[in-house]
Design a protein around this motif. Structure first.
Motif, PDB file in Angstrom:
ATOM      1  N   THR A 152       0.828  -1.198   0.000  1.00  0.00           N
ATOM      2  CA  THR A 152       0.000   0.000   0.000  1.00  0.00           C
ATOM      3  C   THR A 152       0.864   1.249   0.000  1.00  0.00           C
ATOM      4  OG1 THR A 152      -1.777  -1.163   1.142  1.00  0.00           O
ATOM      5  CG2 THR A 152      -1.827   1.225   1.244  1.00  0.00           C
ATOM      6  N   SER A 153       1.947   1.238   0.774  1.00  0.00           N
ATOM      7  CA  SER A 153       2.826   2.411   0.829  1.00  0.00           C
ATOM      8  C   SER A 153       3.460   2.688  -0.522  1.00  0.00           C
ATOM      9  CB  SER A 153       3.923   2.217   1.872  1.00  0.00           C
ATOM     10  OG  SER A 153       3.382   2.131   3.155  1.00  0.00           O
ATOM     11  N   GLU A 200       2.765   5.945  -2.832  1.00  0.00           N
ATOM     12  CA  GLU A 200       3.857   6.811  -3.275  1.00  0.00           C
ATOM     13  C   GLU A 200       3.826   7.002  -4.790  1.00  0.00           C
ATOM     14  OE1 GLU A 200       8.652   6.730  -3.609  1.00  0.00           O
ATOM     15  OE2 GLU A 200       7.799   6.104  -1.693  1.00  0.00           O
ATOM     16  N   LEU A 201       3.618   5.930  -5.534  1.00  0.00           N
ATOM     17  CA  LEU A 201       3.610   6.031  -6.991  1.00  0.00           C
ATOM     18  C   LEU A 201       2.404   6.832  -7.495  1.00  0.00           C
ATOM     19  CD1 LEU A 201       4.876   2.475  -7.894  1.00  0.00           C
ATOM     20  CD2 LEU A 201       6.075   4.639  -8.253  1.00  0.00           C
ATOM     21  N   THR A 256       4.514  13.105  -9.392  1.00  0.00           N
ATOM     22  CA  THR A 256       4.100  14.235 -10.236  1.00  0.00           C
ATOM     23  C   THR A 256       3.766  13.803 -11.656  1.00  0.00           C
ATOM     24  OG1 THR A 256       6.418  14.715 -10.735  1.00  0.00           O
ATOM     25  CG2 THR A 256       5.407  15.937  -8.910  1.00  0.00           C
ATOM     26  N   GLU A 257       4.265  12.663 -12.099  1.00  0.00           N
ATOM     27  CA  GLU A 257       4.042  12.215 -13.471  1.00  0.00           C
ATOM     28  C   GLU A 257       2.828  11.307 -13.628  1.00  0.00           C
ATOM     29  OE1 GLU A 257       6.996  11.218 -11.854  1.00  0.00           O
ATOM     30  OE2 GLU A 257       8.244  12.890 -12.459  1.00  0.00           O
ATOM     31  N   VAL A 258       2.109  10.987 -12.548  1.00  0.00           N
ATOM     32  CA  VAL A 258       1.065   9.966 -12.604  1.00  0.00           C
ATOM     33  C   VAL A 258      -0.040  10.310 -13.598  1.00  0.00           C
ATOM     34  CG1 VAL A 258      -0.344  10.775 -10.661  1.00  0.00           C
ATOM     35  CG2 VAL A 258      -0.284   8.336 -11.229  1.00  0.00           C
ATOM     36  N   ALA A 259      -0.464  11.557 -13.695  1.00  0.00           N
ATOM     37  CA  ALA A 259      -1.529  11.922 -14.635  1.00  0.00           C
ATOM     38  C   ALA A 259      -1.092  11.623 -16.067  1.00  0.00           C
ATOM     39  CB  ALA A 259      -1.910  13.386 -14.473  1.00  0.00           C
ATOM     40  N   GLY A 260       0.143  11.930 -16.389  1.00  0.00           N
ATOM     41  CA  GLY A 260       0.662  11.646 -17.722  1.00  0.00           C
ATOM     42  C   GLY A 260       0.724  10.153 -18.008  1.00  0.00           C
ATOM     43  N   CYS A 282      -1.167   0.196  -9.497  1.00  0.00           N
ATOM     44  CA  CYS A 282      -1.116   0.745  -8.132  1.00  0.00           C
ATOM     45  C   CYS A 282      -2.445   1.382  -7.749  1.00  0.00           C
ATOM     46  CB  CYS A 282       0.014   1.766  -8.020  1.00  0.00           C
ATOM     47  SG  CYS A 282       1.647   1.006  -8.065  1.00  0.00           S
ATOM     48  N   LEU A 283      -3.056   2.090  -8.689  1.00  0.00           N
ATOM     49  CA  LEU A 283      -4.363   2.696  -8.421  1.00  0.00           C
ATOM     50  C   LEU A 283      -5.392   1.608  -8.128  1.00  0.00           C
ATOM     51  CD1 LEU A 283      -5.942   5.715  -9.921  1.00  0.00           C
ATOM     52  CD2 LEU A 283      -7.236   3.614 -10.080  1.00  0.00           C
TER      53      LEU A 283
END
Length: 148
Positions: free
Chosen positions: A2-3, A7-8, A12-16, A36-37
């Protein structure tokens, strides 16, 4: 696990990454982050599928996620396999420090995250549900990540 997923998802790049996986369903970074989501939304079979895809495409972090996934389930042979795969892919894997005992995250996902995952298109593959990422999810990820 979960941690690391949290974190992932807060990167900052997750939306991309999520936008790219919605357009190009064979993007390893997008698959890792989407897995991860799904993990955070308590969709383990979906997370497993996307992490396997990302690990097969060369993501050491996805292989490490699979190691943790199987370790939690007590599937030690599979866990050892994925730990070895992670090390074979990259010996400099960024690991998240464990959450201190007094600061455990809630076991249930936020309502907003669950709702976002529930509205995704789902197909059945080999008896498992296969979630499809979409652009709306990429657009909402910052608010969803804040709820995690």
């Amino acid at each position: 696990m979960t941690s690391l997923s949290t974190e992932l998802i807060h990167s900052t790049e997750v939306a991309g990454y999520l936008a790219r996986i919605a357009d190009i369903p064979f993007d390893a970074d997008g698959a890792l982050h989407f897995g991860c989501l799904l993990n955070l939304a308590q969709e383990p079979d979906g997370a497993l599928w996307w992490w396997q895809f990302a690990a097969g495409a060369g993501s050491a972090t996805a292989a490490y996620c699979l190691h943790l996934f199987h370790l939690v389930r007590g599937e030690l042979r599979d866990s050892d396999h994925w730990a070895g795969q992670a090390l074979n892919l990259d010996t400099d894997i960024h690991l998240t420090a464990p959450t201190p005992w007094g600061q455990r995250r809630p076991e249930s996902p936020s309502g907003a995250l669950r709702e976002a995952v529930e509205r995704l298109k789902v197909e059945e593959l080999d008896g498992a549900q296969f979630h499809h990422p979409d652009h709306r999810l990429a657009d909402e990820i910052e608010e969803l990540a804040d709820a995690c």
